[in-house]
Scaffold this motif. Structure first.
Motif, short mmCIF file in Angstrom:
data_model
loop_
_atom_site.label_atom_id
_atom_site.label_comp_id
_atom_site.label_asym_id
_atom_site.label_seq_id
_atom_site.Cartn_x
_atom_site.Cartn_y
_atom_site.Cartn_z
N LEU A 116 0.82 -1.20 0.00
CA LEU A 116 0.00 0.00 0.00
C LEU A 116 0.86 1.26 0.00
N ALA A 117 1.93 1.26 0.79
CA ALA A 117 2.81 2.42 0.82
C ALA A 117 3.50 2.62 -0.54
N ALA A 118 3.97 1.54 -1.14
CA ALA A 118 4.63 1.65 -2.45
C ALA A 118 3.63 2.09 -3.51
N TYR A 119 2.40 1.60 -3.43
CA TYR A 119 1.38 2.00 -4.41
C TYR A 119 1.08 3.50 -4.29
N LEU A 120 0.93 3.98 -3.07
CA LEU A 120 0.66 5.41 -2.87
C LEU A 120 1.82 6.26 -3.38
N ASN A 121 3.05 5.82 -3.13
CA ASN A 121 4.20 6.56 -3.64
C ASN A 121 4.25 6.52 -5.16
N GLN A 122 3.90 5.37 -5.75
CA GLN A 122 3.89 5.27 -7.21
C GLN A 122 2.83 6.19 -7.81
N VAL A 123 1.65 6.25 -7.20
CA VAL A 123 0.60 7.14 -7.69
C VAL A 123 1.05 8.59 -7.56
N ASP A 124 1.63 8.94 -6.43
CA ASP A 124 2.11 10.30 -6.19
C ASP A 124 3.14 10.71 -7.24
N LEU A 125 4.17 9.90 -7.43
CA LEU A 125 5.24 10.24 -8.37
C LEU A 125 4.75 10.21 -9.82
N SER A 126 3.87 9.28 -10.15
CA SER A 126 3.37 9.19 -11.51
C SER A 126 2.47 10.37 -11.85
N LEU A 127 1.65 10.80 -10.90
CA LEU A 127 0.82 11.98 -11.15
C LEU A 127 1.68 13.22 -11.33
N ASP A 128 2.76 13.30 -10.58
CA ASP A 128 3.65 14.44 -10.70
C ASP A 128 4.29 14.52 -12.08
N ARG A 129 4.55 13.38 -12.68
CA ARG A 129 5.25 13.35 -13.97
C ARG A 129 4.32 13.08 -15.15
N SER A 130 3.04 13.30 -14.98
CA SER A 130 2.08 12.95 -16.02
C SER A 130 1.67 14.14 -16.89
N SER A 131 2.41 15.21 -16.89
CA SER A 131 2.04 16.39 -17.68
C SER A 131 1.92 16.04 -19.16
N GLY A 132 0.79 16.40 -19.74
CA GLY A 132 0.56 16.21 -21.16
C GLY A 132 0.22 14.80 -21.58
N VAL A 133 0.11 13.88 -20.65
CA VAL A 133 -0.22 12.49 -20.96
C VAL A 133 -1.73 12.33 -20.82
N ARG B 4 9.57 4.24 -0.86
CA ARG B 4 9.66 5.42 -1.72
C ARG B 4 10.47 5.17 -3.00
N LEU B 5 11.24 4.10 -3.03
CA LEU B 5 12.07 3.81 -4.19
C LEU B 5 11.34 2.87 -5.15
N VAL B 6 10.19 3.29 -5.63
CA VAL B 6 9.37 2.48 -6.52
C VAL B 6 9.39 3.08 -7.92
N GLU B 7 9.38 2.21 -8.94
CA GLU B 7 9.33 2.70 -10.32
C GLU B 7 8.03 3.46 -10.55
N HIS B 8 8.08 4.46 -11.43
CA HIS B 8 6.90 5.28 -11.69
C HIS B 8 6.91 5.77 -13.14
N LEU B 9 5.83 6.40 -13.53
CA LEU B 9 5.64 6.90 -14.88
C LEU B 9 6.67 7.97 -15.22
N HIS B 10 7.29 7.88 -16.38
CA HIS B 10 8.26 8.86 -16.87
C HIS B 10 9.39 9.14 -15.88
N GLN B 11 9.91 8.09 -15.28
CA GLN B 11 11.01 8.28 -14.34
C GLN B 11 12.29 8.63 -15.09
N ASN B 12 13.19 9.27 -14.40
CA ASN B 12 14.46 9.67 -14.98
C ASN B 12 15.32 8.42 -15.22
N ASP B 13 15.98 8.37 -16.36
CA ASP B 13 16.82 7.21 -16.70
C ASP B 13 17.97 7.01 -15.73
N ILE B 14 18.41 8.07 -15.08
CA ILE B 14 19.49 7.96 -14.11
C ILE B 14 19.09 7.05 -12.94
#
Length: 172
Positions: free
Chosen positions: A9-26, A138-148
């Motif tokens: 649940l914690a990883a899912y919430l972090n993934q939603v948070d980070l993915s929404l942050d990086r979802s501009s224009g999608v 907090r270290l979960v993969e998310h939408l449009h993550q940085n390649d680094i």
């Protein structure tokens, strides 16, 4: 609550948070598809959170009790979590699901208050976690993550398990 459930649940919430942050224009539908492909459909997680035991309304514990629970969770196999935050989590995820329901519309500025609400719900849920577990979630993969970050971030299923969210009885 079992360790895998809490971490999931914690990883899912972090993934939603980070993915929404990086979802501009999608397109919103693409964001919802990302969740369904890489973790779990948001509707399934909302049903899962609703199935967990919800305590009656009470005064929030004092600050020292949060600190004590965090220390206890360092050695405890199944963490003590704040079940009072589950209502806030469910409400935040329902708002995100309603926002993503318009699949053909692009994301816009309305995504940022939703992201903030999910972030606050996640912080309320993980405040009793051991520091190492909170960091790991907090270290979960998310939408449009940085390649680094590709080598540092972990796939959601590595954190939560293949079958998360568990739907069977006795898993709450």
């Amino acid at each position: 609550m079992m360790y895998a459930d809490a971490m999931g649940l914690a990883a899912y919430l972090n993934q939603v948070d980070l993915s929404l942050d990086r979802s501009s224009g999608v397109l919103r539908g693409d964001v919802a598809d990302y969740f369904a492909r890489n973790s779990a459909p948001i509707g399934q997680v909302i049903a899962y959170v609703a199935s967990l035991s919800q305590p009656p309304a009470a005064a929030p514990p004092r600050w020292w009790l949060w600190r004590f629970w965090r220390l206890v969770n360092v050695v405890r196999r199944n963490p003590i979590v704040d079940h009072a935050s589950l209502g806030e989590i469910g409400a935040a995820l329902r708002e995100v699901a309603d926002y993503l329901a318009a699949a053909d519309a692009p994301t816009d500025g309305a995504v940022y208050p939703l992201r903030y609400r999910v972030c606050l719900a996640c912080m309320a849920f993980t405040r009793t976690f051991a520091v190492s577990d909170e960091y790991k979630s907090r270290l979960v993969e998310h939408l449009h993550q940085n390649d680094i970050l590709r080598g540092r971030l972990r796939p959601f299923r590595d954190l939560a398990g293949e079958r998360w969210p568990y739907a069977g009885p006795g898993n709450s």
